[in-house]
Design an enzyme around this catalytic site. Structure first.
Site, PDB file in Angstrom:
ATOM      1  N   TYR A 196       0.180 -26.131  37.995  1.00 62.10           N
ATOM      2  CA  TYR A 196      -0.392 -27.322  37.685  1.00 62.10           C
ATOM      3  C   TYR A 196      -1.038 -27.271  38.878  1.00 62.10           C
ATOM      4  CZ  TYR A 196       1.864 -30.525  35.437  1.00 62.10           C
ATOM      5  OH  TYR A 196       2.526 -31.330  34.293  1.00 62.10           O
ATOM      6  N   GLU A 233      -7.130 -36.571  37.778  1.00 65.37           N
ATOM      7  CA  GLU A 233      -7.369 -37.785  38.099  1.00 65.37           C
ATOM      8  C   GLU A 233      -8.174 -37.428  39.521  1.00 65.37           C
ATOM      9  OE1 GLU A 233      -4.488 -36.613  37.174  1.00 65.37           O
ATOM     10  OE2 GLU A 233      -3.079 -38.116  36.484  1.00 65.37           O
ATOM     11  N   ASP A 265      -5.651 -41.240  27.298  1.00 70.36           N
ATOM     12  CA  ASP A 265      -4.132 -41.109  28.050  1.00 70.36           C
ATOM     13  C   ASP A 265      -4.471 -42.941  28.852  1.00 70.36           C
ATOM     14  OD1 ASP A 265      -2.099 -41.642  30.008  1.00 70.36           O
ATOM     15  OD2 ASP A 265      -2.547 -39.112  30.153  1.00 70.36           O
ATOM     16  N   ARG A 280      -7.928 -38.860  31.831  1.00 71.79           N
ATOM     17  CA  ARG A 280      -8.662 -39.771  34.113  1.00 71.79           C
ATOM     18  C   ARG A 280      -9.852 -39.283  34.126  1.00 71.79           C
ATOM     19  NH1 ARG A 280      -3.683 -37.407  33.326  1.00 71.79           N
ATOM     20  NH2 ARG A 280      -1.410 -39.472  33.451  1.00 71.79           N
ATOM     21  N   TRP A 318       7.282 -28.394  31.549  1.00 72.72           N
ATOM     22  CA  TRP A 318       6.359 -28.876  32.904  1.00 72.72           C
ATOM     23  C   TRP A 318       7.406 -28.766  34.069  1.00 72.72           C
ATOM     24  CZ3 TRP A 318       5.649 -33.542  34.580  1.00 72.72           C
ATOM     25  CH2 TRP A 318       6.507 -34.718  34.358  1.00 72.72           C
ATOM     26  N   HIS A 359       1.930 -43.204  27.552  1.00 75.38           N
ATOM     27  CA  HIS A 359       0.069 -42.761  28.113  1.00 75.38           C
ATOM     28  C   HIS A 359      -1.070 -43.672  27.104  1.00 75.38           C
ATOM     29  CE1 HIS A 359       1.448 -40.011  31.128  1.00 75.38           C
ATOM     30  NE2 HIS A 359       2.165 -39.841  30.289  1.00 75.38           N
ATOM     31  N   ASP A 415      -3.934 -28.655  39.884  1.00 74.43           N
ATOM     32  CA  ASP A 415      -4.514 -30.182  40.496  1.00 74.43           C
ATOM     33  C   ASP A 415      -3.767 -30.145  41.863  1.00 74.43           C
ATOM     34  OD1 ASP A 415      -2.400 -30.744  38.809  1.00 74.43           O
ATOM     35  OD2 ASP A 415      -2.352 -32.912  39.311  1.00 74.43           O
ATOM     36  N   GLU A 461       7.002 -38.473  29.798  1.00 77.63           N
ATOM     37  CA  GLU A 461       6.430 -39.791  30.234  1.00 77.63           C
ATOM     38  C   GLU A 461       6.494 -41.405  29.844  1.00 77.63           C
ATOM     39  OE1 GLU A 461       5.696 -37.875  34.262  1.00 77.63           O
ATOM     40  OE2 GLU A 461       3.442 -38.397  33.270  1.00 77.63           O
TER      41      GLU A 461
HETATM   42  C1  ACM Z   1       2.964 -34.179  32.581  1.00 75.84           C
HETATM   43  O1  ACM Z   1       2.650 -34.309  33.885  1.00 75.84           O
HETATM   44  N1  ACM Z   1       2.961 -35.550  32.428  1.00 75.84           N
HETATM   45  C2  ACM Z   1       3.586 -33.686  31.561  1.00 75.84           C
END
Ligand code: ACM
Length: 537
Positions: A395, A447, A169, A140, A370, A240, A397, A304
């Protein structure tokens, strides 16, 4: 000290003071650790600390009967002895010795003449978990090599031993692959980036990019190895991957418009196609990755993956029919298995996010859980190793407070105290599966961290709290607040721009960029729904 050692005994008033006569020597096995320690101490102290070890000096030895990462540190007026179960253990003993000195020892040049006095002490210590990691997202926002090396030093200072590099990504491909130069020539650059969180649809109009050459990677891996940090690479597949598809459109599902390297945060619907050629392409990519990274684990992401393109793709539908698969989740499982087998053929282990459990992955992978502890339990039951890193606990962030000044506040509130309270072993994990939890990692998604300064803000001091959660015995937070307060002095000397306990400094605020705070209850309800789905499937 932080992380808190297992056992510390003060041995009265006898102290040891480093001076111009102090020697520093080691077993041949610990020569690298001695070199590191001499360099680490001599900058701030100006002392030469010559070898070999002499009476009244610092001696580093290995005793292989001890736990490999454990150490014993004894400080007496007549010398300092550090014994590790392996060179890694001796290194952690050396890190603890640094913490026993005044914080100014963390500076790179002398600001004081000392005295460099260490209290008389005996410490017996060993980590609770073998995987003590930090994921850094360099996709990112690209972090130049110097920033990565600096982070390695900071991880090592906290006795963490895994740097998981999220190298690819939608928004950028950051590792040179000789066979496919367009991955970085095209995939390493984007036209602009979002400002703040994605709901606001604002862009900065400013190009961003960068990538690591293979020599850059070799340097990072070697530098980390000298500090007993294993770098685990991640090439995120099959979702991704918009940057890779922008570079090589034949990897995509031909959904009409050509892909550009992603400029928006969030999850792209552009994913890899499931052709033999695409599988072969990424086997070749992973072959170069394995050449560069000696780690036992190789990450393939797996998180995802939006399945809409596969639902619309005749090729994907044909593949499912040919293989007798009952849905796109099973197709993802098939895709992941191609790489599990490929890595296994080279003696490596597949490492991925917990979505790799979708579609029956054979036992023997390492799963980064996660999406909550229930996924950790599911992974352990399915015969995998587990690295705990659920977002609500790990996390970095996510916003550090509920305050209005928190820069670009996203996710649920995750305070220093919350991170210190992180318990990687789920309460409902059956005892016989306890060993499947190999450790934990904190995840630094970027990000909203576009520079080493903003990475510092998100990481510290929460990463210090994480280090204790993963090193120290469960439930041993004694005196954590006071020890953290003292530790901030070390971070100051190291030039780490952590979030001050009272909140962000004026230049750490981002009134120009809005976030998207989430409520913990909402997120936990979301995870509970997911857990029900996992348990039903
Ligand atoms: C993730 O947060 N997509 C691993």
């Amino acid at each position: 000290m932080l992380p808190r050692p297992v056992a510390v005994t003060r041995t009265g008033s006898g102290t040891f003071t480093l001076d111009a006569a102090t020697t520093l020597g080691a077993d041949p096995a610990c020569a690298g650790v001695a070199h590191w320690l001499r360099t680490a101490l001599s900058g701030a102290t100006g002392l030469p600390l010559p070898g070999p070890a002499g009476p009244g000096g610092i001696a580093l030895t290995v005793d292989p009967t001890m736990p490999a990462e454990g150490y014993h540190l004894r400080v007496r007026p007549d010398g300092i002895a550090i014994t590790g179960g392996s060179p890694a253990g001796a290194f952690y003993g050396a890190q603890t010795l640094r913490q026993l000195l005044p914080p100014a020892v963390y500076r790179r040049a002398p600001v004081t003449a000392g005295p460099w006095t260490v209290p008389g002490v005996e410490i017996a210590d060993a980590p609770r978990f073998g995987w003590r990691g930090c994921m850094l997202d360099v996709a990112r926002h690209f972090l130049p090599v110097a920033g990565v090396l600096r982070l390695v030093d900071l991880l090592a200072a906290h006795k963490l031993n895994v740097l998981h590099l999220h190298l690819t990504d939608d928004q950028g491909w950051r590792i040179q692959i000789r066979r496919y130069p367009r991955l970085t020539e095209v995939g390493g650059w984007r036209a602009e980036s979002m400002v703040g969180s994605r709901q606001h649809e604002r862009f900065d109009g400013r190009p961003h990019g960068g990538y690591y050459s293979q020599d850059d990677i070799r340097e990072i891996v070697a530098y980390a190895a000298e500090r007993f940090v294993t770098v685990v690479p991640e090439i995120d597949l099959p979702g991704h991957t918009q940057a890779a598809i922008a570079a090589y459109p034949e990897l995509g599902n031909d959904s009409g418009e050509p892909a550009a390297v992603g400029t928006r945060w969030g999850v792209s619907g552009r994913v890899l196609n499931v052709s033999d050629e695409t599988v072969a392409f990424f086997r070749h990519v992973l072959d170069e990755v394995m050449e560069l990274f000696p780690s036992r684990h190789i990450g393939i992401g797996g998180d995802e993956c939006v399945k809409d393109e596969w639902r619309a793709s005749p090729l994907a539908q044909q593949r499912m029919r040919d293989l007798g698969l009952r849905g796109e989740d099973e197709l993802q499982g098939w895709f992941v298995r191609q790489f599990q087998q490929h890595l296994a053929a080279s003696g490596r282990m597949l490492f991925g996010w917990d979505e790799i459990l979708e579609g029956s992955l054979p036992p023997g992978a390492t799963v980064a859980a996660w999406r909550g502890p229930a996924l950790a339990v599911a992974a352990a039951r399915a015969g995998h190793e587990v690295v705990a890193c659920w977002d609500t606990a790990a996390y970095l962030d996510y916003r550090q407070s509920d305050g209005p000044d928190e820069p670009i506040p996203v996710g649920t509130v995750l305070t220093v105290a919350d991170v210190r309270a992180f318990e990687p072993v789920p309460a409902d994990l059956p005892a016989e599966l306890r060993d499947r939890i190999v450790g934990a990692q904190c995840n630094l998604w970027t990000e909203h961290a576009d520079s080493p300064r903003t990475v510092d803000y998100l990481a510290f001091p929460r990463l210090s709290a994480f280090a204790e959660a993963v090193w120290s015995a469960a439930g041993s937070a004694d005196g954590f607040d006071d020890r953290l307060h003292a530790h901030l002095g070390r971070l100051d000397a190291l030039g780490v721009e952590y979030r001050p306990p009272g909140g962000p400094l004026p230049w750490q605020r981002r009134p120009d960029a809005a976030g998207w705070p989430r409520d913990r209850a909402d997120r936990e309800a979301e995870l509970a729904a997911l857990t029900r789905n996992v348990q039903q499937s």
